[in-house]
Design a protein around this motif. Structure first.
Motif, PDB file in Angstrom:
ATOM      1  N   PHE A  55      -9.967   3.184  -6.706  1.00 37.58           N
ATOM      2  CA  PHE A  55      -9.864   3.362  -5.264  1.00 37.58           C
ATOM      3  C   PHE A  55     -10.438   4.714  -4.842  1.00 37.58           C
ATOM      4  CE2 PHE A  55      -6.758   6.633  -5.323  1.00 37.58           C
ATOM      5  CZ  PHE A  55      -6.544   7.026  -4.007  1.00 37.58           C
ATOM      6  N   THR A  56     -10.808   4.822  -3.561  1.00 38.88           N
ATOM      7  CA  THR A  56     -11.252   6.094  -2.987  1.00 38.88           C
ATOM      8  C   THR A  56     -10.306   6.480  -1.862  1.00 38.88           C
ATOM      9  OG1 THR A  56     -12.683   4.998  -1.387  1.00 38.88           O
ATOM     10  CG2 THR A  56     -13.663   5.578  -3.509  1.00 38.88           C
ATOM     11  N   PRO A  57     -10.096   7.776  -1.636  1.00 43.46           N
ATOM     12  CA  PRO A  57      -9.154   8.210  -0.597  1.00 43.46           C
ATOM     13  C   PRO A  57      -9.524   7.726   0.803  1.00 43.46           C
ATOM     14  CG  PRO A  57      -9.688  10.021  -2.071  1.00 43.46           C
ATOM     15  CD  PRO A  57     -10.613   8.897  -2.416  1.00 43.46           C
ATOM     16  N   THR A  58     -10.784   7.351   1.010  1.00 38.10           N
ATOM     17  CA  THR A  58     -11.211   6.890   2.333  1.00 38.10           C
ATOM     18  C   THR A  58     -11.106   5.380   2.474  1.00 38.10           C
ATOM     19  OG1 THR A  58     -13.512   6.791   1.558  1.00 38.10           O
ATOM     20  CG2 THR A  58     -12.780   8.843   2.605  1.00 38.10           C
ATOM     21  N   HIS A  59     -10.469   4.729   1.513  1.00 36.59           N
ATOM     22  CA  HIS A  59     -10.328   3.270   1.555  1.00 36.59           C
ATOM     23  C   HIS A  59      -9.668   2.842   2.873  1.00 36.59           C
ATOM     24  CE1 HIS A  59      -9.016  -0.780   0.567  1.00 36.59           C
ATOM     25  NE2 HIS A  59      -9.810  -0.756  -0.486  1.00 36.59           N
ATOM     26  N   ILE A  60     -10.298   1.917   3.563  1.00 32.42           N
ATOM     27  CA  ILE A  60      -9.782   1.464   4.858  1.00 32.42           C
ATOM     28  C   ILE A  60      -8.486   0.678   4.653  1.00 32.42           C
ATOM     29  CG2 ILE A  60     -10.274   0.057   6.893  1.00 32.42           C
ATOM     30  CD1 ILE A  60     -13.225   0.610   6.428  1.00 32.42           C
ATOM     31  N   ASN A  61      -7.502   0.952   5.514  1.00 33.57           N
ATOM     32  CA  ASN A  61      -6.207   0.260   5.445  1.00 33.57           C
ATOM     33  C   ASN A  61      -5.596   0.362   4.045  1.00 33.57           C
ATOM     34  OD1 ASN A  61      -6.343  -0.602   8.149  1.00 33.57           O
ATOM     35  ND2 ASN A  61      -7.632  -2.344   7.551  1.00 33.57           N
ATOM     36  N   LEU A  62      -5.551   1.574   3.538  1.00 32.68           N
ATOM     37  CA  LEU A  62      -5.107   1.798   2.169  1.00 32.68           C
ATOM     38  C   LEU A  62      -3.722   1.227   1.890  1.00 32.68           C
ATOM     39  CD1 LEU A  62      -5.343   3.148  -0.628  1.00 32.68           C
ATOM     40  CD2 LEU A  62      -4.442   5.237   0.400  1.00 32.68           C
ATOM     41  N   LEU A  63      -2.723   1.674   2.634  1.00 32.94           N
ATOM     42  CA  LEU A  63      -1.353   1.257   2.335  1.00 32.94           C
ATOM     43  C   LEU A  63      -1.118  -0.236   2.563  1.00 32.94           C
ATOM     44  CD1 LEU A  63       0.787   4.306   3.474  1.00 32.94           C
ATOM     45  CD2 LEU A  63       0.040   3.675   1.182  1.00 32.94           C
ATOM     46  N   PRO A  64      -1.584  -0.822   3.682  1.00 34.52           N
ATOM     47  CA  PRO A  64      -1.418  -2.275   3.805  1.00 34.52           C
ATOM     48  C   PRO A  64      -2.090  -3.041   2.674  1.00 34.52           C
ATOM     49  CG  PRO A  64      -1.958  -1.323   5.927  1.00 34.52           C
ATOM     50  CD  PRO A  64      -2.126  -0.233   4.926  1.00 34.52           C
ATOM     51  N   SER A  65      -3.258  -2.590   2.248  1.00 34.94           N
ATOM     52  CA  SER A  65      -3.954  -3.271   1.162  1.00 34.94           C
ATOM     53  C   SER A  65      -3.179  -3.166  -0.140  1.00 34.94           C
ATOM     54  CB  SER A  65      -5.352  -2.676   0.971  1.00 34.94           C
ATOM     55  OG  SER A  65      -6.123  -2.824   2.137  1.00 34.94           O
ATOM     56  N   LEU A  66      -2.491  -2.046  -0.312  1.00 35.65           N
ATOM     57  CA  LEU A  66      -1.696  -1.849  -1.519  1.00 35.65           C
ATOM     58  C   LEU A  66      -0.379  -2.606  -1.448  1.00 35.65           C
ATOM     59  CD1 LEU A  66      -1.196  -0.216  -4.202  1.00 35.65           C
ATOM     60  CD2 LEU A  66      -0.163   1.534  -2.767  1.00 35.65           C
ATOM     61  N   PHE A  67       0.274  -2.560  -0.278  1.00 38.95           N
ATOM     62  CA  PHE A  67       1.639  -3.067  -0.149  1.00 38.95           C
ATOM     63  C   PHE A  67       1.740  -4.561   0.096  1.00 38.95           C
ATOM     64  CE2 PHE A  67       5.306  -0.149   0.293  1.00 38.95           C
ATOM     65  CZ  PHE A  67       4.702   0.956  -0.276  1.00 38.95           C
ATOM     66  N   ASP A  68       0.912  -5.069   0.976  1.00 41.18           N
ATOM     67  CA  ASP A  68       1.101  -6.444   1.440  1.00 41.18           C
ATOM     68  C   ASP A  68       1.142  -7.477   0.316  1.00 41.18           C
ATOM     69  OD1 ASP A  68       1.260  -5.435   3.947  1.00 41.18           O
ATOM     70  OD2 ASP A  68      -0.702  -6.144   4.630  1.00 41.18           O
ATOM     71  N   PRO A  69       0.353  -7.342  -0.750  1.00 40.14           N
ATOM     72  CA  PRO A  69       0.411  -8.352  -1.813  1.00 40.14           C
ATOM     73  C   PRO A  69       1.646  -8.235  -2.715  1.00 40.14           C
ATOM     74  CG  PRO A  69      -1.731  -7.224  -1.783  1.00 40.14           C
ATOM     75  CD  PRO A  69      -0.777  -6.421  -0.951  1.00 40.14           C
ATOM     76  N   LEU A  70       2.430  -7.163  -2.583  1.00 39.80           N
ATOM     77  CA  LEU A  70       3.548  -6.929  -3.495  1.00 39.80           C
ATOM     78  C   LEU A  70       4.788  -7.692  -3.048  1.00 39.80           C
ATOM     79  CD1 LEU A  70       3.344  -3.057  -4.055  1.00 39.80           C
ATOM     80  CD2 LEU A  70       2.440  -4.861  -5.543  1.00 39.80           C
ATOM     81  N   ASP A  71       5.641  -8.032  -4.022  1.00 45.95           N
ATOM     82  CA  ASP A  71       6.959  -8.558  -3.681  1.00 45.95           C
ATOM     83  C   ASP A  71       7.798  -7.440  -3.081  1.00 45.95           C
ATOM     84  OD1 ASP A  71       8.970  -7.492  -6.012  1.00 45.95           O
ATOM     85  OD2 ASP A  71       6.969  -7.838  -6.820  1.00 45.95           O
ATOM     86  N   GLY A  72       8.850  -7.819  -2.353  1.00 42.36           N
ATOM     87  CA  GLY A  72       9.656  -6.852  -1.619  1.00 42.36           C
ATOM     88  C   GLY A  72      10.270  -5.777  -2.491  1.00 42.36           C
ATOM     89  N   ASP A  73      10.764  -6.150  -3.674  1.00 44.20           N
ATOM     90  CA  ASP A  73      11.398  -5.159  -4.545  1.00 44.20           C
ATOM     91  C   ASP A  73      10.385  -4.167  -5.098  1.00 44.20           C
ATOM     92  OD1 ASP A  73      13.914  -6.111  -4.139  1.00 44.20           O
ATOM     93  OD2 ASP A  73      14.379  -6.383  -6.254  1.00 44.20           O
ATOM     94  N   SER A  74       9.175  -4.614  -5.366  1.00 41.72           N
ATOM     95  CA  SER A  74       8.131  -3.694  -5.818  1.00 41.72           C
ATOM     96  C   SER A  74       7.778  -2.712  -4.708  1.00 41.72           C
ATOM     97  CB  SER A  74       6.888  -4.468  -6.261  1.00 41.72           C
ATOM     98  OG  SER A  74       7.140  -5.239  -7.423  1.00 41.72           O
ATOM     99  N   GLN A  75       7.738  -3.183  -3.472  1.00 45.16           N
ATOM    100  CA  GLN A  75       7.507  -2.283  -2.348  1.00 45.16           C
ATOM    101  C   GLN A  75       8.589  -1.214  -2.275  1.00 45.16           C
ATOM    102  OE1 GLN A  75       7.256  -4.727   1.141  1.00 45.16           O
ATOM    103  NE2 GLN A  75       5.309  -5.655   0.570  1.00 45.16           N
ATOM    104  N   ARG A  76       9.825  -1.606  -2.520  1.00 50.54           N
ATOM    105  CA  ARG A  76      10.941  -0.660  -2.413  1.00 50.54           C
ATOM    106  C   ARG A  76      10.911   0.407  -3.503  1.00 50.54           C
ATOM    107  NH1 ARG A  76      16.511  -3.895  -1.295  1.00 50.54           N
ATOM    108  NH2 ARG A  76      17.270  -1.758  -1.134  1.00 50.54           N
ATOM    109  N   LEU A  77      10.143   0.178  -4.558  1.00 56.28           N
ATOM    110  CA  LEU A  77      10.048   1.160  -5.635  1.00 56.28           C
ATOM    111  C   LEU A  77       9.072   2.290  -5.331  1.00 56.28           C
ATOM    112  CD1 LEU A  77      10.033  -1.068  -8.858  1.00 56.28           C
ATOM    113  CD2 LEU A  77      11.865   0.436  -8.085  1.00 56.28           C
TER     114      LEU A  77
END
Length: 389
Positions: A55-77
């Motif tokens: 990944f690059t720090p300028t990745h568009i929509n970084l956090l949604p791209s990282l978080f949205d595919p995760l299950d809820g408990d993984s997000q909470r970690l």
């Protein structure tokens, strides 16, 4: 009356499920919990599996791209991953700081609400034990930003349940409850109450949902320990041994998608410096409360993947822990799902018949037939359950 000869052969045929973790969940838990070098190695592998190693720090929509595919408990970690690896120099970790800050701020409203609830209950002579997120954050994580909470949980004596509900529903708090939970209060172990901002107060009068009867929680009240909520306000928390026991039983989720947050909570309890777990007492409780199967499964996961080292005599006892067919069948039925309504109905009857045998027989003034009648009524009302907002 339920016919035991009809139900027992059906329950005997149910196979007990095993708790399984996904490889990426194991890696993320290790990144959140293990010492930094091991945690960083797990994090790098996790990123590669998820496609985030380049990944690059300028990745568009970084956090949604990282978080949205995760299950809820993984997000909470993620806040815990951030706190564990914030000084590692990993370029992705720094972007998790905002999640940590959000968690810290979100949790403050639960601490404030807990303080208000405790004050009102204590003013009315009702003793309290804070459960789950707040005592775990204060006593074990020692950080209000690493464990996201969705509600607050407080245990009160069973005999004072009606008084506590009435007290919290009156000013100054004026909490609201659902008609469904109010109607079925006497077969539940807890109920939700909400304030005007929809902050959820989960009021418990029994610790374990299987054991809903007077005096079920005597050992936990006898061993409770003080915990400071603010400079001049105290409540109680479970003892470390009881905290871990409750975490293993309650946290070991029996839904279709098993939770993993109980692993992080358990790890910070048994690795807490200077803290001692009475393992034989924990196993005694597992046998006493007929929850040996989830405790055995949970401890197996923790010893095989997360560095829980049991004393040799405890490990030996664990391998020979007696687990009845009725118990394994009951916990298996909690996991079973079927689209067939007839099968679901039969399993519901099986589960509650076993629940009475295992957890309530000889401890409750309800007969088997009365218990089953109430459970059926609850099930029939379930589609009509409501919220007060």
């Amino acid at each position: 009356m339920i016919d035991a000869q009809t139900i027992l052969p059906l329950t005997m045929a149910v196979k007990s499920p095993k708790f399984t973790l996904q490889p990426d969940q194991i890696l993320l838990l290790k990144a959140a919990l293990f010492p930094v070098q091991e945690a960083l190695a797990a994090w790098q592998t996790w990123k590669k599996i998820r496609g985030w190693d380049q990944f690059t720090p300028t990745h568009i929509n970084l956090l949604p791209s990282l978080f949205d595919p995760l299950d809820g408990d993984s997000q909470r970690l993620m806040p815990l991953v951030y706190r564990n690896l914030e000084k590692s120099g990993d370029p992705l970790v720094v972007h998790l700081r905002g999640i940590y800050r959000y968690t810290w701020m979100s949790n403050q409203r639960f601490v404030l609400k807990m303080s208000q609830v405790i004050e009102v209950l204590h003013q009315n002579g009702i003793d309290t034990i804070a459960l789950k997120g707040i005592p775990l954050s204060l006593l074990y994580y020692e950080d209000m930003g690493v464990r996201l909470m969705y509600d607050l949980d407080v245990l009160i004596p069973t005999a004072q349940a009606d008084l506590a509900i009435q007290t919290l529903q009156q000013p100054p708090l004026a909490l609201k409850s659902s008609r469904f939970e109010s109607k079925h209060r006497h077969i539940l172990h807890a109920m939700h109450l909400w304030d005007a901002n929809n902050v959820d107060v989960d009021l418990h009068w029994n610790l374990l949902h299987q054991h809903t009867y007077p005096n079920a929680d005597v050992p936990f009240w006898q061993a409770r320990q003080p915990v400071r909520l603010s400079n001049d306000q105290f409540t109680h928390a479970l003892s470390p041994t009881h905290q871990l026991f409750h975490n293993l039983v309650h946290g070991f989720d029996w839904g279709e998608t098993p939770a993993i947050r109980w692993i992080a909570d358990s790890y910070v309890i048994y690795t807490k410096p200077g803290l001692s777990i009475d393992w034989h007492t924990l196993l005694d409780l597992a046998e006493q409360y007929r929850v040996t199967y989830p405790v055995w499964q949970a401890l197996h996961v923790l010893t095989s993947e997360f560095k829980l080292a049991l004393p040799p005599d405890v490990e030996q006892r664990l391998t020979t822990l007696p687990i009845s067919t009725a118990e394994t069948t009951y916990f298996a039925l909690l996991r079973k799902r079927s689209p067939n309504q007839a099968i679901k109905a039969v399993r519901y009857v099986q589960k509650n018949w076993l629940a009475y045998r295992l957890f309530r027989q000889g401890k409750s003034d309800l007969s088997m037939s009365r218990w089953m009648y109430r459970q059926v009524r609850l099930r029939l009302d379930w589609p009509k359950r409501d919220l007060p907002f």
